[in-house]
Design a protein around this motif. Structure first.
Motif, PDB file in Angstrom:
ATOM      1  N   ASN A   1       7.463  41.824 -31.461  1.00  0.00           N
ATOM      2  CA  ASN A   1       7.265  42.685 -30.301  1.00  0.00           C
ATOM      3  C   ASN A   1       8.233  43.866 -30.316  1.00  0.00           C
ATOM      4  O   ASN A   1       7.844  44.995 -30.006  1.00  0.00           O
ATOM      5  N   GLU A   2       9.473  43.622 -30.677  1.00  0.00           N
ATOM      6  CA  GLU A   2      10.455  44.715 -30.763  1.00  0.00           C
ATOM      7  C   GLU A   2      10.020  45.760 -31.786  1.00  0.00           C
ATOM      8  O   GLU A   2      10.283  46.949 -31.612  1.00  0.00           O
ATOM      9  N   ASP A   3       9.329  45.312 -32.836  1.00  0.00           N
ATOM     10  CA  ASP A   3       8.831  46.222 -33.865  1.00  0.00           C
ATOM     11  C   ASP A   3       7.457  46.789 -33.505  1.00  0.00           C
ATOM     12  O   ASP A   3       6.821  47.448 -34.324  1.00  0.00           O
ATOM     13  N   ARG A   4       6.991  46.489 -32.290  1.00  0.00           N
ATOM     14  CA  ARG A   4       5.709  46.975 -31.764  1.00  0.00           C
ATOM     15  C   ARG A   4       4.508  46.505 -32.580  1.00  0.00           C
ATOM     16  O   ARG A   4       3.508  47.206 -32.723  1.00  0.00           O
ATOM     17  N   VAL A   5       4.599  45.301 -33.128  1.00  0.00           N
ATOM     18  CA  VAL A   5       3.485  44.711 -33.860  1.00  0.00           C
ATOM     19  C   VAL A   5       2.571  44.021 -32.839  1.00  0.00           C
ATOM     20  O   VAL A   5       3.041  43.207 -32.043  1.00  0.00           O
ATOM     21  N   PRO A   6       1.269  44.342 -32.829  1.00  0.00           N
ATOM     22  CA  PRO A   6       0.353  43.681 -31.894  1.00  0.00           C
ATOM     23  C   PRO A   6       0.315  42.171 -32.155  1.00  0.00           C
ATOM     24  O   PRO A   6       0.280  41.726 -33.300  1.00  0.00           O
ATOM     25  N   LEU A   7       0.324  41.393 -31.084  1.00  0.00           N
ATOM     26  CA  LEU A   7       0.300  39.936 -31.188  1.00  0.00           C
ATOM     27  C   LEU A   7      -1.075  39.385 -30.820  1.00  0.00           C
ATOM     28  O   LEU A   7      -1.203  38.251 -30.352  1.00  0.00           O
ATOM     29  N   VAL A   8      -2.091  40.175 -31.050  1.00  0.00           N
ATOM     30  CA  VAL A   8      -3.471  39.821 -30.711  1.00  0.00           C
ATOM     31  C   VAL A   8      -3.866  38.533 -31.414  1.00  0.00           C
ATOM     32  O   VAL A   8      -3.677  38.386 -32.623  1.00  0.00           O
ATOM     33  N   GLY A   9      -4.389  37.572 -30.627  1.00  0.00           N
ATOM     34  CA  GLY A   9      -4.910  36.330 -31.181  1.00  0.00           C
ATOM     35  C   GLY A   9      -3.878  35.317 -31.629  1.00  0.00           C
ATOM     36  O   GLY A   9      -4.232  34.296 -32.208  1.00  0.00           O
ATOM     37  N   VAL A  10      -2.613  35.549 -31.333  1.00  0.00           N
ATOM     38  CA  VAL A  10      -1.576  34.602 -31.745  1.00  0.00           C
ATOM     39  C   VAL A  10      -1.822  33.247 -31.075  1.00  0.00           C
ATOM     40  O   VAL A  10      -2.225  33.170 -29.922  1.00  0.00           O
ATOM     41  N   ASP A  11      -1.611  32.173 -31.823  1.00  0.00           N
ATOM     42  CA  ASP A  11      -1.808  30.814 -31.303  1.00  0.00           C
ATOM     43  C   ASP A  11      -0.449  30.134 -31.169  1.00  0.00           C
ATOM     44  O   ASP A  11       0.170  29.762 -32.167  1.00  0.00           O
ATOM     45  N   VAL A  12       0.007  30.010 -29.934  1.00  0.00           N
ATOM     46  CA  VAL A  12       1.256  29.312 -29.649  1.00  0.00           C
ATOM     47  C   VAL A  12       0.991  28.133 -28.712  1.00  0.00           C
ATOM     48  O   VAL A  12       1.852  27.744 -27.926  1.00  0.00           O
ATOM     49  N   SER A  13      -0.201  27.561 -28.824  1.00  0.00           N
ATOM     50  CA  SER A  13      -0.568  26.436 -27.963  1.00  0.00           C
ATOM     51  C   SER A  13       0.417  25.290 -28.164  1.00  0.00           C
ATOM     52  O   SER A  13       0.794  24.953 -29.278  1.00  0.00           O
ATOM     53  N   GLY A  14       0.864  24.739 -27.046  1.00  0.00           N
ATOM     54  CA  GLY A  14       1.787  23.610 -27.074  1.00  0.00           C
ATOM     55  C   GLY A  14       3.215  23.953 -27.451  1.00  0.00           C
ATOM     56  O   GLY A  14       4.055  23.070 -27.561  1.00  0.00           O
ATOM     57  N   ALA A  15       3.511  25.216 -27.646  1.00  0.00           N
ATOM     58  CA  ALA A  15       4.851  25.617 -28.088  1.00  0.00           C
ATOM     59  C   ALA A  15       5.858  25.603 -26.943  1.00  0.00           C
ATOM     60  O   ALA A  15       5.514  25.800 -25.781  1.00  0.00           O
ATOM     61  N   PHE A  16       7.106  25.385 -27.275  1.00  0.00           N
ATOM     62  CA  PHE A  16       8.229  25.435 -26.344  1.00  0.00           C
ATOM     63  C   PHE A  16       8.840  26.830 -26.465  1.00  0.00           C
ATOM     64  O   PHE A  16       9.550  27.122 -27.427  1.00  0.00           O
ATOM     65  N   LEU A  17       8.512  27.701 -25.507  1.00  0.00           N
ATOM     66  CA  LEU A  17       8.943  29.100 -25.567  1.00  0.00           C
ATOM     67  C   LEU A  17       9.728  29.503 -24.327  1.00  0.00           C
ATOM     68  O   LEU A  17       9.634  30.643 -23.864  1.00  0.00           O
ATOM     69  N   GLN A  18      10.516  28.576 -23.800  1.00  0.00           N
ATOM     70  CA  GLN A  18      11.303  28.885 -22.600  1.00  0.00           C
ATOM     71  C   GLN A  18      12.228  30.063 -22.869  1.00  0.00           C
ATOM     72  O   GLN A  18      12.887  30.131 -23.899  1.00  0.00           O
TER      73      GLN A  18
END
Length: 100
Positions: free
Chosen positions: A42-59
């Motif tokens: 994101n800092e590099d402005r790369v699109p994260l379209v369609g990323v799958d982070v299902s079930g991830a711990f991203l607190q």
């Protein structure tokens, strides 16, 4: 004074490595390095379209102006995240925890 401009190959390698971390951890619980990889992309402005982070711990995830269209956050733990101007168009947010 010395100015340093990153070589395009270095930037591309960094981007490739971040996506590799995200894709390798796909479908697994825990963080798996995804938090840092998402933030770096994101800092590099790369699109994260369609990323799958299902079930991830991203607190504590911190993203600004990210394109997360069609992303899969199903059952992800994203508590205490800072998400500013995010495009969640057609994203799967079922059972994701975005509470503070």
């Amino acid at each position: 004074m010395i100015f340093y401009f990153p070589n395009q190959a270095i930037v591309e390698a960094k981007t490739y490595q971040a996506w590799q971390v995200i894709n390798t951890a796909q479908g697994k619980g825990g963080n798996g390095g995804r938090l840092d990889a998402l933030q770096e992309l994101n800092e590099d402005r790369v699109p994260l379209v369609g990323v799958d982070v299902s079930g991830a711990f991203l607190q504590g995830l911190h993203l600004e102006k990210a394109n997360l269209a069609r992303a899969n956050f199903n059952s992800a733990d994203v508590r205490n995240a800072v998400l500013v101007s995010i495009d969640f168009s057609d994203a799967d947010l079922r059972s994701a925890n975005f509470s503070r």
